[in-house]
Design an enzyme around this catalytic site. Sequence first.
Site, PDB file in Angstrom:
ATOM      1  N   SER A 138     -74.535  16.517  11.386  1.00 16.22           N
ATOM      2  CA  SER A 138     -75.095  15.376  10.670  1.00 16.22           C
ATOM      3  C   SER A 138     -75.854  15.893   9.457  1.00 16.22           C
ATOM      4  CB  SER A 138     -76.036  14.583  11.577  1.00 16.22           C
ATOM      5  OG  SER A 138     -76.801  13.647  10.829  1.00 16.22           O
ATOM      6  N   TYR A 148     -83.335  15.438  17.243  1.00 16.07           N
ATOM      7  CA  TYR A 148     -81.970  15.157  16.791  1.00 16.07           C
ATOM      8  C   TYR A 148     -81.585  16.073  15.631  1.00 16.07           C
ATOM      9  CZ  TYR A 148     -77.852  12.667  15.145  1.00 16.07           C
ATOM     10  OH  TYR A 148     -76.568  12.359  14.752  1.00 16.07           O
TER      11      TYR A 148
END
Length: 257
Positions: A138, A148
């Site tokens: 990401s 994350y």
Amino acid sequence: MTTALITGSTAGIGAAFARRLAADGHNLVLVARDTKRLTEQATELHDRHGIEAEVLTADLATEEGVEAVAARLADRRHPVDLLINNAGFGNKGRYLDVPMADELKMLKVHVEAVLRLTSAATEAMRERGRGGVVNVASVAAFVPRGTYGASKAWVVQFSQGVARDLAGTGVRVMALCPGFVRTEFHERAGMGTDNIPNWLWLDADKLVASALADLSRGRTLSIPDPRYKALMGLVKVAPRALLGGVTSKTGRKYGPQ
């Protein structure tokens, strides 16, 4: 015909990879937690494109799930030529607001599973002298955004390091770093998306086409859109203190923690 194994294949980016690879004539091994959705997906892709689609139900947050997929990747009788490590999720909430069990589950899926599945796949691929791995990370990997972002930063560093170590073997490894993509990701995490500007959204099918083109070119990192490439260029030169404050505010509004 070559075979591709896709984790998290029934929705979002994983489903887009399945559609594209089936259309290109690849047989598939579809991996997800929901057997019913997997079976429906396999039937549809077989009927539409005439390819073979194998179903493997596995939860990569469990030891049994990771072992089952790793064993399939290591099967020399039915080799996998392309691995798409796509399975992943986000937790809603700031650090210390998210239960530790959920944080560890994320690391199991984003880090441990990626490590073990990449290792199982590339060992077999190196023996054959060909193959490819796409590890879906990401753009959050490049900004300070808690667990994350940290897990996705690991995916990027790991993938590029493995790619260097396997150079010359015929095996390609690439980290894919998308931005916001219209999938089930945010809904599953209970995150609102109304405040995300339209220009930040990416189309999953176009993203996959760009990623596969980058893999064929031998790139080890793919940021598949000019808008996000420009944004990541700004990130590289922005002061870390300023960047941390900005991403903390935008992360709480738009993204996983």
